[in-house]
Design a protein around this motif. Structure first.
Motif: not given
Length: 556
Positions: A278-295
């Protein structure tokens, strides 16, 4: 309170109880005298009653009986349920990105200065499965149907749930009307088998999700409806610590006897690999932060570092995790993994701190709960600080349950003459090995329902006949074992049969509407607060009403 109790029980003496229960009034009187006069009297309630709609009334009455006779806090006496001792080191490993001394000191300071904010930040584990599936799994329609619950309720059951959600009592569950989950990950349980009406969860939650993953140790009903299966190592293919019931206060080691078979991996390694990819794919897509549990914000570009404590925990770190858990937990102070192995996998706990114990602990004596309250007069953890038998919450007053008393069971599934009950099988451990060829050869090899032999004769049913058992929710087909050990108008089936072991693929669980008890939705009254396996709405099956009919040869 005692005056109110006496008034509420008027007309409910041994003779009236005999009419309801079928137990003679003489037996009830003898039991009452023996219980009251015993030096110590112990009620082992366990978790059986919890599968009944009015389980809370039953258990409140049992606790009242133990208290009135002075057995609470007495060695060999009192009331026991399913209390567990805890290894807080396991929770720390789960909640902290790093178990460094600095982080542990910060956590301790937060627990002292801002305990409520800490509780909320560490609450993701406290999600009510029953409410989640009622909202997102298509179960609410039947669970909240007025005809399947308590007929004396002044309002429909749905009104109580809507009010509880509006008050934020279940803020870990997305309110109705919001988008259902897109991704389902099932682990450590065969939910489509053990859930009441699991077929509806399959056809709603699972069917609507874009991706379903099952992590399990065997092919199961849930596995059959997953998009991806991740095979986990079996019980004896990995090293871990088992849960600790308070009535057997030992640290239990589940140790690796053989390496994992085939492509199976321990759950730790599975999640380690998921975090890495997941870390490798997030970095490939340039995604750093997402809304997690309870936002809450979640930095998935650092997921691997956070999960492994910057690489400290390797993918084969099972034994190191066990050692750290032992080191960080009071119950296992000075106990090592090597000690557990040398002692055969079980060592007496060193401390019994935890909810529900309330007593000083000695390794040389049995645990006697609640002595701190009865002997040291410490306040009880209730709204009043005393043993509290009257609950004056508005809902309890509204439904007539401020005090424990008798209510008739609901007609869960419809107005039918037979009650379908269940129990644990001799040929499985929960659902494990229930469909194993060797275990099936020790019994009849397929699902059977136990039926009172006299009831069977009256309906023209003989031993091992095929029958159809049905109610408002549908039907299933099974063979019958006739026996005098079952009460009249009772049908009994041992649990853990997979749906695919039944003719037509429909199991008995699909007939259990599992009505929600509305008083178990209360979250704003003293001791009535949610916790893991503590005062939560539960899966109910022992009140299910059905009818039974013999099937002729060749009929489906």
């Amino acid at each position: 309170v005692f005056s109110l109790l006496q008034e509420s029980l008027r007309g409910m003496g041994p003779d009236e109880a005999a009419e309801i229960t079928g137990i003679t009034a003489a037996s009830i009187r003898r039991f009452a005298r023996d219980f009251a006069q015993a030096n110590s009297a112990l009620i082992l309630s366990s978790l059986g009653a919890c599968k009944l709609y009015h389980s809370d009334l039953i258990q409140r009455a049992q606790i009242l009986l133990a208290s009135l006779t002075g057995n609470i806090g007495r060695a060999g006496g009192g009331w026991r349920s399913g209390a567990m001792l805890r290894l807080e080191g396991m929770g720390l490993l789960s909640a902290l990105d790093s178990v460094s001394m600095l982080n542990l000191l910060k956590l301790r300071a937060q627990a002292y200065l801002a305990p409520e904010s800490l509780r909320k930040s560490m609450s993701p584990g406290a999600v009510s499965g029953t409410i989640f599936h009622a909202v997102h799994g298509g179960l609410g329609e039947k669970q909240l149907a007025p005809e399947y619950g308590d007929p004396t309720l002044p309002r429909p059951p749905r009104a109580y749930l809507d009010e509880a959600i509006a008050k934020g009592h279940f803020d870990t569950v997305v309110p109705p009307g919001e988008e259902p989950p897109e991704f389902v990950l099932n682990i450590a349980g065969n939910c489509l088998r053990h859930l009441r009406m699991g077929d509806r969860v399959r056809d709603t939650l699972f069917a609507n999700a874009s991706f379903v993953v099952d992590i399990g140790i065997r092919m199961s009903e849930t596995s059959r409806y997953a998009d991806v299966l991740l095979p986990a190592a079996g019980w004896y293919e990995k090293t871990s610590l088992k849960y600790m019931p308070a009535f057997a206060p030992y640290i239990h080691l589940g140790d690796k006897a053989v390496p994992p078979l085939g492509e199976t991996k321990s759950e730790w390694e599975i999640f380690w690999l998921l975090a890495k990819h997941v870390t490798a794919e997030a970095r490939r897509r340039g995604v750093d932060e997402i809304a997690g549990f309870q936002g809450n914000p979640c930095d998935i570009s650092r997921l691997e570092e956070r999960f492994t404590d910057d690489g400290y925990w390797a993918k084969n770190a099972e034994e190191d995790l066990v050692r750290t858990t032992l080191r960080l937990s009071k119950a296992s102070k000075d106990v090592t993994l090597e000690d557990l192995r040398r002692e055969g996998g079980a060592i007496r706990v060193k401390s019994a701190d935890g909810p529900g114990v309330g007593s000083e602990y000695s390794e040389n004596e049995p645990i006697v709960p609640l002595r701190n309250h009865t002997e040291k007069k410490q306040p009880w953890t209730t709204l009043t600080g005393r043993q509290q038998f009257s609950i004056d919450h508005p809902w309890f007053l509204e439904v007539g349950e401020a005090l424990p008393g008798h209510k008739e069971p609901p007609l869960a599934g419809g107005d039918f003459p037979f009650t379908l009950t269940g129990g644990h099988a001799r040929w499985s451990i929960h659902s494990i090995w229930r469909d194993h060829d060797m275990m099936l050869r020790l019994q009849r090899g397929e699902p059977i329902v136990y039926m009172n032999d006299r009831d069977a004769r009256l309906r023209g049913i003989e031993d091992h006949d095929r029958v159809r058992i049905a109610n408002d929710l549908g039907s299933f087909i099974s063979h019958v074992k006739t026996t005098s050990a079952i009460r009249p108008y009772q049908l009994h089936i041992l649990h853990a049969w997979e749906p695919n072991q039944f003719q037509g693929g429909r199991s008995h669980q699909m007939l259990a509407p599992s009505p929600i008890k509305v008083t178990q939705l209360v979250r704003d009254y003293g001791q009535l607060r949610p916790g893991f396996a503590t005062y939560e709405p539960n899966g109910l099956d022992r009140d299910t009403r059905v009818d039974v009919q013999r099937l002729e040869e060749g009929s489906a």
